[in-house]
Design an enzyme around this catalytic site. Structure first.
Site, PDB file in Angstrom:
ATOM      1  N   VAL A   1      10.241   0.973  -3.401  1.00  0.00           N
ATOM      2  CA  VAL A   1       8.708   0.863  -4.088  1.00  0.00           C
ATOM      3  C   VAL A   1       8.667   2.017  -4.250  1.00  0.00           C
ATOM      4  O   VAL A   1       7.640   2.706  -4.951  1.00  0.00           O
ATOM      5  CB  VAL A   1       7.958  -0.056  -2.829  1.00  0.00           C
ATOM      6  CG1 VAL A   1       6.489  -0.477  -3.235  1.00  0.00           C
ATOM      7  CG2 VAL A   1       8.562  -1.035  -2.615  1.00  0.00           C
TER       8      VAL A   1
ATOM      9  N   VAL B   1       0.705  -0.252   2.255  1.00  0.00           N
ATOM     10  CA  VAL B   1       1.253  -1.640   1.484  1.00  0.00           C
ATOM     11  C   VAL B   1       3.144  -2.006   2.247  1.00  0.00           C
ATOM     12  O   VAL B   1       3.525  -2.445   1.457  1.00  0.00           O
ATOM     13  CB  VAL B   1       1.117  -1.947  -0.136  1.00  0.00           C
ATOM     14  CG1 VAL B   1       0.261  -1.641  -0.670  1.00  0.00           C
ATOM     15  CG2 VAL B   1       2.330  -0.451  -0.518  1.00  0.00           C
TER      16      VAL B   1
ATOM     17  N   GLU C   1      -1.167 -10.400  11.356  1.00  0.00           N
ATOM     18  CA  GLU C   1      -1.969 -10.699  10.115  1.00  0.00           C
ATOM     19  C   GLU C   1      -1.856 -12.503  10.002  1.00  0.00           C
ATOM     20  O   GLU C   1      -1.217 -13.146  10.903  1.00  0.00           O
ATOM     21  CB  GLU C   1      -0.847 -10.832   9.475  1.00  0.00           C
ATOM     22  CG  GLU C   1      -0.606  -9.594   8.699  1.00  0.00           C
ATOM     23  CD  GLU C   1       0.252  -9.359   7.964  1.00  0.00           C
ATOM     24  OE1 GLU C   1       0.471 -10.098   6.958  1.00  0.00           O
ATOM     25  OE2 GLU C   1       0.300  -7.754   7.413  1.00  0.00           O
TER      26      GLU C   1
ATOM     27  N   ASP D   1      -2.806  -3.048   3.374  1.00  0.00           N
ATOM     28  CA  ASP D   1      -2.729  -4.740   2.084  1.00  0.00           C
ATOM     29  C   ASP D   1      -1.784  -4.924   3.944  1.00  0.00           C
ATOM     30  O   ASP D   1      -2.044  -6.620   3.969  1.00  0.00           O
ATOM     31  CB  ASP D   1      -1.502  -4.484   1.169  1.00  0.00           C
ATOM     32  CG  ASP D   1      -1.284  -5.796   0.453  1.00  0.00           C
ATOM     33  OD1 ASP D   1      -1.906  -6.833   0.712  1.00  0.00           O
ATOM     34  OD2 ASP D   1      -0.075  -6.224   0.740  1.00  0.00           O
TER      35      ASP D   1
ATOM     36  N   HIS E   1      -2.829  -9.186   2.985  1.00  0.00           N
ATOM     37  CA  HIS E   1      -0.676  -8.941   2.339  1.00  0.00           C
ATOM     38  C   HIS E   1      -0.754  -9.722   0.564  1.00  0.00           C
ATOM     39  O   HIS E   1       0.170 -10.452   0.628  1.00  0.00           O
ATOM     40  CB  HIS E   1      -0.250  -9.697   3.471  1.00  0.00           C
ATOM     41  CG  HIS E   1       1.636  -9.625   3.862  1.00  0.00           C
ATOM     42  ND1 HIS E   1       2.186  -9.141   4.739  1.00  0.00           N
ATOM     43  CD2 HIS E   1       2.353  -8.611   2.650  1.00  0.00           C
ATOM     44  CE1 HIS E   1       3.356  -8.545   4.223  1.00  0.00           C
ATOM     45  NE2 HIS E   1       3.518  -8.637   2.881  1.00  0.00           N
TER      46      HIS E   1
ATOM     47  N   ARG F   1       3.943  -1.640   6.197  1.00  0.00           N
ATOM     48  CA  ARG F   1       3.499  -3.339   7.098  1.00  0.00           C
ATOM     49  C   ARG F   1       2.470  -2.102   8.234  1.00  0.00           C
ATOM     50  O   ARG F   1       2.183  -0.840   8.300  1.00  0.00           O
ATOM     51  CB  ARG F   1       5.322  -3.064   7.685  1.00  0.00           C
ATOM     52  CG  ARG F   1       6.222  -3.833   7.591  1.00  0.00           C
ATOM     53  CD  ARG F   1       5.639  -5.364   7.678  1.00  0.00           C
ATOM     54  NE  ARG F   1       6.773  -6.342   7.023  1.00  0.00           N
ATOM     55  CZ  ARG F   1       6.479  -6.725   5.485  1.00  0.00           C
ATOM     56  NH1 ARG F   1       5.976  -6.171   5.121  1.00  0.00           N
ATOM     57  NH2 ARG F   1       7.431  -7.714   5.161  1.00  0.00           N
TER      58      ARG F   1
HETATM   59  N1  LIG Z   1       3.070  -5.378   0.899  1.00  0.00           N
HETATM   60  C1  LIG Z   1       3.748  -6.497   0.421  1.00  0.00           C
HETATM   61  O1  LIG Z   1       3.760  -7.069  -0.071  1.00  0.00           O
HETATM   62  C2  LIG Z   1       5.224  -5.621   0.192  1.00  0.00           C
HETATM   63  C3  LIG Z   1       5.637  -5.682  -0.739  1.00  0.00           C
HETATM   64  C4  LIG Z   1       7.370  -5.296  -0.361  1.00  0.00           C
HETATM   65  C5  LIG Z   1       7.838  -4.286  -0.117  1.00  0.00           C
HETATM   66  N2  LIG Z   1       6.531  -4.220   1.434  1.00  0.00           N
HETATM   67  C6  LIG Z   1       7.187  -3.392   2.678  1.00  0.00           C
HETATM   68  O2  LIG Z   1       7.665  -1.893   1.374  1.00  0.00           O
HETATM   69  C7  LIG Z   1       8.340  -1.257   2.470  1.00  0.00           C
HETATM   70  C8  LIG Z   1       9.505  -0.648   1.478  1.00  0.00           C
HETATM   71  O3  LIG Z   1       9.617  -1.746   0.732  1.00  0.00           O
HETATM   72  P1  LIG Z   1      11.184  -1.581  -0.495  1.00  0.00           P
HETATM   73  O4  LIG Z   1      11.646  -2.740  -1.093  1.00  0.00           O
HETATM   74  O5  LIG Z   1      10.949  -0.235  -1.113  1.00  0.00           O
HETATM   75  O6  LIG Z   1      12.610  -0.967   0.934  1.00  0.00           O
HETATM   76  P2  LIG Z   1      13.650   0.101   0.481  1.00  0.00           P
HETATM   77  O7  LIG Z   1      14.857  -0.435   1.673  1.00  0.00           O
HETATM   78  O8  LIG Z   1      14.288   0.041  -0.479  1.00  0.00           O
HETATM   79  O9  LIG Z   1      12.811   1.342   1.199  1.00  0.00           O
HETATM   80  C9  LIG Z   1      12.440   1.838   2.312  1.00  0.00           C
HETATM   81  C10 LIG Z   1      12.679   3.341   2.287  1.00  0.00           C
HETATM   82  O10 LIG Z   1      12.425   3.655   3.653  1.00  0.00           O
HETATM   83  C11 LIG Z   1      12.846   4.616   4.112  1.00  0.00           C
HETATM   84  N3  LIG Z   1      13.112   4.386   5.490  1.00  0.00           N
HETATM   85  C12 LIG Z   1      13.883   4.586   6.614  1.00  0.00           C
HETATM   86  N4  LIG Z   1      13.099   4.715   7.698  1.00  0.00           N
HETATM   87  C13 LIG Z   1      12.075   6.251   7.354  1.00  0.00           C
HETATM   88  C14 LIG Z   1      11.699   6.996   8.125  1.00  0.00           C
HETATM   89  N5  LIG Z   1      11.423   7.182   9.758  1.00  0.00           N
HETATM   90  N6  LIG Z   1      10.605   8.121   7.306  1.00  0.00           N
HETATM   91  C15 LIG Z   1      10.674   7.522   6.325  1.00  0.00           C
HETATM   92  N7  LIG Z   1      10.905   6.278   5.427  1.00  0.00           N
HETATM   93  C16 LIG Z   1      12.312   6.138   6.048  1.00  0.00           C
HETATM   94  C17 LIG Z   1      14.955   4.715   3.650  1.00  0.00           C
HETATM   95  O11 LIG Z   1      15.128   4.905   3.536  1.00  0.00           O
HETATM   96  C18 LIG Z   1      14.067   3.225   2.837  1.00  0.00           C
HETATM   97  O12 LIG Z   1      14.801   4.324   1.947  1.00  0.00           O
HETATM   98  C19 LIG Z   1       8.914  -2.938   3.213  1.00  0.00           C
HETATM   99  O13 LIG Z   1       8.199  -2.143   5.149  1.00  0.00           O
HETATM  100  C20 LIG Z   1       8.774  -3.723   2.996  1.00  0.00           C
HETATM  101  O14 LIG Z   1       8.995  -5.236   3.790  1.00  0.00           O
HETATM  102  C21 LIG Z   1       5.259  -5.007   1.893  1.00  0.00           C
HETATM  103  O1  LIG Z   2       8.433  -7.738   2.500  1.00  0.00           O
HETATM  104  C1  LIG Z   2       7.803  -7.764   1.498  1.00  0.00           C
HETATM  105  O2  LIG Z   2       8.866  -8.582   0.736  1.00  0.00           O
HETATM  106  C2  LIG Z   2       6.731  -8.312   1.629  1.00  0.00           C
HETATM  107  O3  LIG Z   2       6.070  -7.808   2.245  1.00  0.00           O
HETATM  108  C3  LIG Z   2       5.692  -9.643   0.612  1.00  0.00           C
HETATM  109  O4  LIG Z   2       5.621 -10.329   1.733  1.00  0.00           O
HETATM  110  P1  LIG Z   2       5.145 -11.411   1.331  1.00  0.00           P
HETATM  111  O5  LIG Z   2       6.601 -12.629   0.848  1.00  0.00           O
HETATM  112  O6  LIG Z   2       5.159 -12.535   2.944  1.00  0.00           O
HETATM  113  O7  LIG Z   2       3.960 -12.053   0.346  1.00  0.00           O
END
Ligand SMILES: NC(=O)c1ccc[n+]([C@@H]2O[C@H](COP(=O)([O-])OP(=O)(O)OC[C@H]3O[C@@H](n4cnc5c(N)ncnc54)[C@H](O)[C@@H]3O)[C@@H](O)[C@H]2O)c1
Ligand SMILES: O=C(O)[C@H](O)COP(=O)(O)O
Length: 598
Positions: free
Chosen positions: A206, A284, A315, A310, A334, A286
């Protein structure tokens, strides 16, 4: 003479039957006389996460899932869509389910695994973050956890950008104002993004998509991620910097790291104090990566000008949450992954992963088990079968089957050590060692945990062999130290029970027992006899088995020298009766024998 007709302790758990046919081995090894006999055909499929299920499995879908995913699930399983279950209701239902699919709204706690009574085999997280699943408990219960890590990446990145731009131009506040009949053009003057510095914290899937889009908006993008490769950042024109530099120089901070013990409340009083006055925060990732109380204080103090959130520590957040109600906060419930496209994609991704796992295949998105690339798996398949069978044989040779503590596994290979991933093999040896002497179900997920819990020390050694590295392995050897054997001839020169095997024409063979070379394909059951080498022994044993209607698939004799001691290995399709085994033991030249089930 060691009697060996026993025992129900050694009954192998059933393997699912289907494809992967076996070829009949016709081979001999140095010092080994191999007699190939007709054999019934045997079809068997090796599954890496053997989840034996007789009936159609049941999948509980505890949060809303896209239709395409539901369809895939329904083609394979009974699907129970029950949303908004209380923790107690979930614990009650789970004992009737083989798999559970959740999003971020369901806590899959230790109690859930405990309540499942061992039936729950797979938890599918329809999304990325697995912080709502107790991974340690899942692993201890041998339950595979899979996620859908890619299908919502773009949606989350787009939502991050939407929050960034909405916050900079006060879109949510202005919208609420106009809807309440006001026209406040001066109050909602925003800030521009172009030329501003955005710090992307967590440069994963992301984070890097957010960075790419922010570059398109003319922002100067820096990123902090201790594990991200610099060349990936460079490729999209992003500088990787330290945590302190990122937060101290940013006009905007966008959070994209997972919630882990080291990222929990990473934005706190101390770090807000290091930021530029008037910084703007987007989250966006956690809620737990921000200390929410500290953020409210920083907003009140004007250190943080605005925040767009978000995700929240709890939650949904309480209705009177000071953070959500803060006039400089834009909040969404979220919604990062909530686009039609992302939800269809996530549903398909997770349904495929769960169905695959229920079929016993290794999941590419396994969170608590080694991910082994498909091509490596194909190559390793026969060695995986060999590994489990050697473990199974070795433990059955231990007198009483207990007291096993120290196991040494040696892999002989012409491949460089880095080219051989032994996690799968070690897991299968562990499965073979533990399952015949306990009622514990061991799979790739819980093998290391179960071994540790039972005090088994499994050490691994690799021997680099000369020759062509076409095959990943030449042999696997399993040694058990400090135990008595039911078959003294299985004790090596070093005083350990030793069995060694190889794969021949795709079929696993037992090739060494103690110091004796043998050659018997590892199927059905095996009788090992130590005898004084003399003519007619094969015939004598063969006719006793024949009288009992036991089909002999393979016999081989390994001897120290002609007319000296020899070990005869006899492969049988069905277990002989106790009487038959007794008759074999009564042949005068036979000094000891053991019956081993595979
Ligand atoms: N709001 C939503 O609906 C939503 C949707 C998708 C993902 N997310 C959240 O977004 C976050 C990222 O998702 P992603 O798919 O990119 O995951 P990802 O695993 O591809 O990326 C996470 C990155 O964080 C880095 N990281 C770990 N510890 C760290 C630290 N202490 N400091 C800086 N970077 C660090 C990792 O090296 C990795 O590159 C996750 O927490 C996921 O749950 C939320
Ligand atoms: O980690 C994730 O994939 C996002 O936070 C999405 O969560 P959700 O499936 O509850 O929308």
């Amino acid at each position: 003479m060691a009697d060996s007709a026993s025992s129900s302790l050694f009954t192998a758990p059933s393997l699912n039957k289907s494809s992967l046919s076996w070829t009949v081995p016709l081979s001999s090894a140095f010092g080994v006389t191999a007699v190939s006999l007709p054999r019934r055909s045997n079809r068997r499929q090796q599954r890496f996460l053997v989840f034996a299920m007789d009936a159609k499995p049941t999948v509980l879908v505890a949060e809303k899932l896209g239709e395409a995913g539901l369809k895939l699930l329904k083609d394979f399983a009974n699907v129970d869509c029950s949303y908004n279950l209380s923790p107690e209701e979930l614990c009650t239902k789970i004992s009737l389910c083989d798999a559970l699919i959740v999003r971020s709204g369901t806590k899959v706690s230790r109690e859930v695994f405990e309540s499942s009574g061992g039936r729950l085999k797979v938890v599918g997280r329809a999304g990325v973050g697995i912080d709502n699943v107790d991974l340690a408990a899942a692993t201890e219960h041998g339950c595979l956890v899979v996620n859908a890590p890619t299908a919502n990446t773009v949606a989350a990145a787009e939502h991050g950008i939407a929050l960034l731009t909405a916050m900079a131009r006060n879109i949510a506040q202005a919208d609420a104002s106009i809807k309440s009949g006001k026209w406040q053009r001066n109050k909602y003057v925003g800030v521009s993004l172009v030329g501003k510095t955005l710090a992307v914290m967590g440069f994963g899937k992301v984070g890097s998509e957010v960075a790419r889009r922010a570059k398109g908006l003319g922002m100067h993008v820096i990123a902090h991620d201790p594990y991200a490769p610099a060349d990936r950042a460079r490729a999209i024109g992003v500088d990787l910097v330290s945590f302190d530099e990122a937060i101290a120089t940013a006009d905007f901070v966008s959070l994209h790291m997972p919630l882990t013990p080291s990222t929990s409340k990473i934005l706190n009083d101390e770090n807000f104090a290091k930021m530029k006055k008037g910084v703007r925060i987007v989250n966006v990732a956690r809620g737990g990566v921000i200390d929410e109380e500290a953020l409210v204080k920083a907003l009140d103090a004007g250190i943080v000008a605005q925040a767009a959130l978000d995700v929240f520590m709890v939650e949904p957040p309480p209705q009177d949450s000071k953070l959500v109600q803060h006039e400089n906060v834009t909040a969404t419930p979220h919604l990062g992954a909530s686009t039609m496209e992302a939800q269809e994609g996530v549903a398909i991704e997770i349904a495929e992963a769960v169905v695959g796992a229920l079929k016993g295949e290794l999941a590419a998105t396994a969170v608590n088990a080694p991910m082994v690339p498909a091509e490596v798996l194909t190559e390793l398949k026969p060695f995986v079968v060999l590994a489990e069978k050697l473990g199974r044989l070795a433990v059955q040779l231990v007198a009483g089957g207990s007291g096993v503590k120290s196991i040494k596994v040696t892999y002989g290979s012409a491949r460089a050590p880095d080219d051989l991933d032994t996690r799968l093999l070690r897991a299968m040896i562990t499965k073979g060692l533990i399952e015949p002497i306990s009622c514990v179900f061991v799979n790739l997920v819980n093998a290391d945990f179960t071994a540790k819990q039972r005090g088994l020390r499994i050490s691994e050694e690799r021997i680099l062999l000369d020759g062509s590295p076409e095959s990943p392995l030449e042999f696997i050897q399993v040694q058990i130290a400090n135990v008595e054997s039911r078959f003294a001839s299985s004790i090596s020169e070093l005083g350990e029970i030793k069995v060694e095997g190889r794969v021949k024409d795709g079929v696993p063979h037992l090739t060494k027992v103690g110091s004796f070379d043998v050659d018997v394909s590892l199927e059905g059951s095996i009788i090992l006899c130590r005898q004084v080498d003399q003519p007619g022994m094969i015939g004598k044993v063969g006719s006793i088995l024949g009288e009992d209607g036991v089909n002999v698939s393979f016999m081989s004799v390994g001897r120290i020298a002609p007319r000296n001691q020899a070990v005869m290995a006899i492969g049988v399709d069905d277990p002989p009766s106790k009487e038959t085994l007794k008759k074999i033991g009564e042949i005068p030249a036979i000094e000891e024998f053991v019956f081993l089930k595979l």
